[in-house]
Design an enzyme around this catalytic site. Sequence first.
Site, PDB file in Angstrom:
ATOM      1  N   TYR A  94      -7.125   8.207  -4.025  1.00 26.15           N
ATOM      2  CA  TYR A  94      -8.375   7.913  -4.727  1.00 26.15           C
ATOM      3  C   TYR A  94      -9.421   7.431  -3.738  1.00 26.15           C
ATOM      4  CZ  TYR A  94      -8.988   2.779  -4.982  1.00 26.15           C
ATOM      5  OH  TYR A  94      -9.243   1.461  -4.698  1.00 26.15           O
ATOM      6  N   PHE A 116      -6.034  -4.361  -9.666  1.00 25.04           N
ATOM      7  CA  PHE A 116      -4.996  -3.327  -9.673  1.00 25.04           C
ATOM      8  C   PHE A 116      -4.529  -3.004  -8.255  1.00 25.04           C
ATOM      9  CE2 PHE A 116      -3.817   1.116  -9.206  1.00 25.04           C
ATOM     10  CZ  PHE A 116      -2.918   1.334 -10.241  1.00 25.04           C
ATOM     11  N   ASP A 117      -5.454  -2.823  -7.317  1.00 26.97           N
ATOM     12  CA  ASP A 117      -5.104  -2.446  -5.944  1.00 26.97           C
ATOM     13  C   ASP A 117      -4.183  -3.483  -5.305  1.00 26.97           C
ATOM     14  OD1 ASP A 117      -7.620  -1.122  -6.697  1.00 26.97           O
ATOM     15  OD2 ASP A 117      -7.592  -0.335  -4.661  1.00 26.97           O
ATOM     16  N   THR A 118      -4.597  -4.743  -5.398  1.00 29.69           N
ATOM     17  CA  THR A 118      -3.815  -5.811  -4.781  1.00 29.69           C
ATOM     18  C   THR A 118      -2.430  -5.906  -5.412  1.00 29.69           C
ATOM     19  OG1 THR A 118      -5.844  -7.069  -4.357  1.00 29.69           O
ATOM     20  CG2 THR A 118      -3.756  -8.269  -4.252  1.00 29.69           C
TER      21      THR A 118
END
Length: 247
Positions: free
Chosen positions: A111, A203-205
Amino acid sequence: MNGTRAPADPAAATHAHGSKTVTVDVVVPVYNEERALRGCVDVLESYLDDRFPFAWTITIVDNASNDDTLTIATQLADRSDRVRVLHLDQKGRGRALRTAWRQSDADVVAYMDVDLSTGLDALLPLVAPLVNGHSDVSIGSRLAPGARTVRGPKRELISRCYNTIIRLSHGARFSDAQCGFKAARTDVIRPLLDHVQDDNWFFDTELLLLAEHNGLRVHEVPVDWVEDVDTRVHVTSTALEDVRGLV
């Protein structure tokens, strides 16, 4: 994990999958991006056509936009069979990525942010270690040695403080959790998606911490990154949301 770019070896990557052609799905989550979307997809398609050695698709995920973003996304998909559109009735970048990555039939899911702040020259170094079996997750880093970043002092300070907190509180080994430029092997990352609770910026972390906790190999690629002054991201509120997520 290291701060140098892995050599991109498409031949080795293809060999790792036998005679099968490696497929990569590049997800672009968007919310009210009617001004930026068409230009982003034009640039991305041109780059992938000219310089990317793997079979690819672009998936635009519309996060409940209330402008003409969905209309433009549909037009872009109509003109190319390698551009897809996924519409969600609820906002949230994490929700967008989880949904798109769950549904993807590609070998590798990636992404990037619609503003293309991260230089596309880093895309092949991001993906190659995944398809040649070197790594499971690959992330762009604005803080790794060799990265070149242009951004304001406020954003620079917040980013460095947040990533320092992650390392101190959770023992993270990655240097930059929130760069909007990531990829993963689909078969490896999909089981983790059910365990990520956040639907937004954290979300990424959360995904990276789960990946490290489960012993996945995380590769870092130093990137060239230029801040988008027209970004929809509210840096301070996003950082506070991320800190709450860590707590």
